[in-house]
Design a protein around this motif. Structure first.
Motif, PDB file in Angstrom:
ATOM      1  N   LYS A  60      -7.043 -17.253  -8.267  1.00 53.82           N
ATOM      2  CA  LYS A  60      -7.843 -17.148  -9.214  1.00 53.82           C
ATOM      3  C   LYS A  60      -8.814 -15.878  -9.113  1.00 53.82           C
ATOM      4  O   LYS A  60      -8.854 -15.362  -7.456  1.00 53.82           O
ATOM      5  CB  LYS A  60      -8.883 -18.135  -9.760  1.00 53.82           C
ATOM      6  CG  LYS A  60      -8.325 -19.607  -9.689  1.00 53.82           C
ATOM      7  CD  LYS A  60      -9.366 -20.806 -10.298  1.00 53.82           C
ATOM      8  CE  LYS A  60      -8.821 -21.295 -10.955  1.00 53.82           C
ATOM      9  NZ  LYS A  60     -10.189 -22.180 -11.576  1.00 53.82           N
ATOM     10  N   THR A  61      -8.632 -15.287 -10.172  1.00 55.06           N
ATOM     11  CA  THR A  61      -9.907 -13.347  -9.664  1.00 55.06           C
ATOM     12  C   THR A  61     -11.169 -13.788  -9.770  1.00 55.06           C
ATOM     13  O   THR A  61     -11.874 -14.708  -9.280  1.00 55.06           O
ATOM     14  CB  THR A  61      -9.574 -13.140 -11.248  1.00 55.06           C
ATOM     15  OG1 THR A  61      -8.528 -12.936 -11.757  1.00 55.06           O
ATOM     16  CG2 THR A  61     -10.579 -11.950 -11.912  1.00 55.06           C
ATOM     17  N   GLN A  62     -11.366 -12.443  -8.564  1.00 54.48           N
ATOM     18  CA  GLN A  62     -12.408 -12.127  -8.206  1.00 54.48           C
ATOM     19  C   GLN A  62     -13.141 -11.286  -9.191  1.00 54.48           C
ATOM     20  O   GLN A  62     -13.732 -11.101 -10.025  1.00 54.48           O
ATOM     21  CB  GLN A  62     -12.440 -11.581  -6.616  1.00 54.48           C
ATOM     22  CG  GLN A  62     -14.023 -11.265  -5.954  1.00 54.48           C
ATOM     23  CD  GLN A  62     -14.522 -11.739  -6.023  1.00 54.48           C
ATOM     24  OE1 GLN A  62     -14.767 -13.978  -5.876  1.00 54.48           O
ATOM     25  NE2 GLN A  62     -16.289 -12.117  -6.020  1.00 54.48           N
ATOM     26  N   VAL A  65      -7.153  -8.632 -11.710  1.00 54.32           N
ATOM     27  CA  VAL A  65      -6.136  -9.694 -11.626  1.00 54.32           C
ATOM     28  C   VAL A  65      -5.034 -10.316 -10.146  1.00 54.32           C
ATOM     29  O   VAL A  65      -5.019  -9.027 -10.564  1.00 54.32           O
ATOM     30  CB  VAL A  65      -5.303 -10.274 -13.284  1.00 54.32           C
ATOM     31  CG1 VAL A  65      -4.855 -11.036 -13.078  1.00 54.32           C
ATOM     32  CG2 VAL A  65      -6.488 -10.022 -14.127  1.00 54.32           C
ATOM     33  N   ALA A  66      -5.035 -11.052  -9.957  1.00 50.67           N
ATOM     34  CA  ALA A  66      -4.517 -11.096  -8.490  1.00 50.67           C
ATOM     35  C   ALA A  66      -3.082 -10.583  -8.670  1.00 50.67           C
ATOM     36  O   ALA A  66      -2.893  -9.863  -7.823  1.00 50.67           O
ATOM     37  CB  ALA A  66      -3.456 -12.575  -8.509  1.00 50.67           C
ATOM     38  N   GLU A  68      -2.729  -7.649  -9.632  1.00 50.67           N
ATOM     39  CA  GLU A  68      -2.539  -6.226  -9.623  1.00 50.67           C
ATOM     40  C   GLU A  68      -2.458  -5.977  -8.705  1.00 50.67           C
ATOM     41  O   GLU A  68      -2.517  -4.234  -8.343  1.00 50.67           O
ATOM     42  CB  GLU A  68      -3.764  -5.925 -10.598  1.00 50.67           C
ATOM     43  CG  GLU A  68      -4.008  -6.157 -11.604  1.00 50.67           C
ATOM     44  CD  GLU A  68      -5.459  -5.909 -12.567  1.00 50.67           C
ATOM     45  OE1 GLU A  68      -5.599  -4.298 -13.205  1.00 50.67           O
ATOM     46  OE2 GLU A  68      -6.313  -6.488 -12.085  1.00 50.67           O
ATOM     47  N   THR A  74      -9.025 -12.456  -3.967  1.00 43.97           N
ATOM     48  CA  THR A  74      -9.001 -13.541  -4.994  1.00 43.97           C
ATOM     49  C   THR A  74     -10.297 -14.234  -4.329  1.00 43.97           C
ATOM     50  O   THR A  74     -11.007 -14.132  -3.823  1.00 43.97           O
ATOM     51  CB  THR A  74      -7.189 -14.764  -4.475  1.00 43.97           C
ATOM     52  OG1 THR A  74      -7.989 -15.012  -3.550  1.00 43.97           O
ATOM     53  CG2 THR A  74      -6.367 -13.076  -4.526  1.00 43.97           C
ATOM     54  N   PHE A 114      -9.464 -15.926 -14.016  1.00 45.06           N
ATOM     55  CA  PHE A 114      -9.715 -14.554 -14.566  1.00 45.06           C
ATOM     56  C   PHE A 114     -11.085 -14.479 -14.448  1.00 45.06           C
ATOM     57  O   PHE A 114     -12.076 -13.357 -15.198  1.00 45.06           O
ATOM     58  CB  PHE A 114      -9.629 -15.025 -16.759  1.00 45.06           C
ATOM     59  CG  PHE A 114      -8.064 -14.433 -17.037  1.00 45.06           C
ATOM     60  CD1 PHE A 114      -6.658 -14.145 -15.598  1.00 45.06           C
ATOM     61  CD2 PHE A 114      -7.891 -15.887 -17.792  1.00 45.06           C
ATOM     62  CE1 PHE A 114      -6.153 -14.425 -16.824  1.00 45.06           C
ATOM     63  CE2 PHE A 114      -6.901 -15.795 -18.186  1.00 45.06           C
ATOM     64  CZ  PHE A 114      -5.470 -15.603 -17.836  1.00 45.06           C
ATOM     65  N   ASP A 388      -5.078 -18.104 -12.905  1.00 47.73           N
ATOM     66  CA  ASP A 388      -4.694 -16.773 -13.357  1.00 47.73           C
ATOM     67  C   ASP A 388      -3.141 -17.041 -14.414  1.00 47.73           C
ATOM     68  O   ASP A 388      -2.445 -17.157 -15.393  1.00 47.73           O
ATOM     69  CB  ASP A 388      -4.984 -15.256 -12.901  1.00 47.73           C
ATOM     70  CG  ASP A 388      -5.995 -14.940 -12.325  1.00 47.73           C
ATOM     71  OD1 ASP A 388      -7.037 -16.854 -12.755  1.00 47.73           O
ATOM     72  OD2 ASP A 388      -6.549 -14.510 -11.761  1.00 47.73           O
TER      73      ASP A 388
END
Length: 406
Positions: A60-62, A65-66, A68, A74, A114, A388
């Motif tokens: 899950k994104t911080q 997006v992972a 990237e 994360t 996201f 995500d």
């Protein structure tokens, strides 16, 4: 003979009177026998770590997006950093480290795929049904949605951990039950509170307050680190931030030829140390002023105890403003946010129009027969629980074209 954890050294001498006492917990919704080897708060922490929701945080994104990049935070790595800081604060303040760590580890369970983008999208989609709140969703996960134990739904965590999860940012209501926020208290919290009164009108324990401010410290530092790694912000841009500019000068003066990757780490570690030490000093002053003699005295103090000093609070506010202007609202990030929101929006409408698209075949008949008011909450829970990667995969299965979030 009933087990006495103090014989193993739990909770003996090290904790202050205002610390939460694992051996005098208000208990769990479903009564269980005590462990012979762990305190109640240690059991909570272990249940959280072994949950499905905890594992999902790794995808899950911080901010980014992972996929990237492998080195960006994360939700899982963010959570681990928060837990480390929360535990350090609790140790310094002679509070229960296990409770502080447990609240930190569970605090982001309810985040959508996201990150805040998904939450904003789901909140808009649920506007006619009470909206969406990730904190309330976290409570729903640990009290209802995790299906692991034979005797109950959820994780059956202690009152203190659930209270900390729900109220780590402060009271939700006044004594009469009126919401203190701009929105009514979320239904998931209201419904659970009817079964297990979490004192929504009071502040949380010292341990939960430590977890809350640890969250601020963690993302204020690691979002700068990730922003620098991405190239969306530069070290020179940080010169306008009083707290960080001093660290830049200090490191460059001491190590004139330092390469940037090491410079960034040296800045980050100094920033965390300065913020943690400021919080400890301020909390100690507040404790000396209020002189709480119990955990409930902390709850009833009328104000938070674990806080930044006024000077550090100003610097922290400046860092947040900088991150919003230069990172969170950067055109590159905003483009990904728009595409991610579209994925959530598309999935929501697809599942509402054709519930059979959700889950396994054994659920299809049940979902098709649900009235809309129940179906919309099922869809909310289903999407909120996605990672995500799962959300992107689900969108590709259902639609001819899917946004490219790279």
């Amino acid at each position: 003979m009933e087990f006495d954890g103090t014989k193993l050294g739990f909770g003996t001498g090290a904790l202050a009177p205002y610390a939460s006492d694992a051996w005098a917990s208000r208990g769990r919704l479903y009564r269980e026998s005590r462990s012979a080897t762990r305190s109640e708060f240690q059991r909570d922490r272990d249940r959280i770590v072994h949950s499905t929701a905890f594992r999902r945080l790794k995808h899950k994104t911080q901010v980014f997006v992972a996929h990237e990049g492998d080195h960006y935070r994360t939700r899982l790595t963010h959570t681990i950093e928060v837990a480390q800081i929360a535990r350090a604060l609790a140790r310094a303040l002679k509070a229960d480290e296990d409770l502080a760590e447990g609240v930190a580890l569970v605090h982001d369970f309810g985040h959508t795929p996201f990150g805040h983008t998904g939450e904003d999208a789901l909140d808009a989609l649920m506007k006619d049904h009470g909206g969406f709140d990730h904190n309330a969703q976290s409570l729903a996960i640990v009290t209802r949605l995790e299906a692991r134990y034979a005797e109950f739904d959820g994780l059956n965590l202690t009152w203190e951990t659930l209270e900390g999860l729900v109220k780590h940012n402060g009271p939700l209501t006044d004594r009469e039950g009126n919401s203190l926020g701009t929105k009514p208290v979320a239904e998931q919290i209201r419904h659970y509170n009817e079964l297990h009164d979490l004192w929504l009108w009071s502040h949380a324990s010292l341990e939960a307050q430590a977890a809350a401010i640890a969250d601020d410290i963690a993302y204020n530092t690691h979002d700068i680190d990730d922003g620098l790694r991405s190239g969306l912000i530069t070290v020179d841009m940080l010169e306008d931030l009083p707290l960080i500019s001093g660290f830049i000068r200090e490191v460059r003066d001491r190590y004139p030829d330092i390469e940037e990757v090491r410079l960034v780490h040296e800045i980050t570690r100094r920033q965390i140390t300065a913020m943690v030490e400021d919080v400890i000093g301020m909390a100690q002053r507040n404790l000396a002023e209020i002189r709480p003699g119990s955990a409930d005295d902390v709850r009833l103090a009328g104000r938070p105890i674990v806080t930044f000093s006024s000077r550090m609070a100003q610097w922290e506010s400046e860092i947040k403003s900088f991150l919003f202007a230069n990172l969170y609202r950067h055109p590159t990030v905003m483009r990904v946010r728009e595409d991610a929101a579209r994925i959530v929006d598309d999935l929501f409408h697809a599942y509402m129009e054709q519930p059979s698209l959700i889950g396994e075949a054994r659920w299809r008949d049940l979902l098709a027969e649900l009235p809309k008011e129940k179906l919309v909450r099922y869809v909310r829970d289903y999407i909120a629980g996605m990672t995500d990667t799962y959300a992107m995969s689900a969108h590709r299965r259902l639609f001819d074209r899917s946004p490219d979030l790279s």
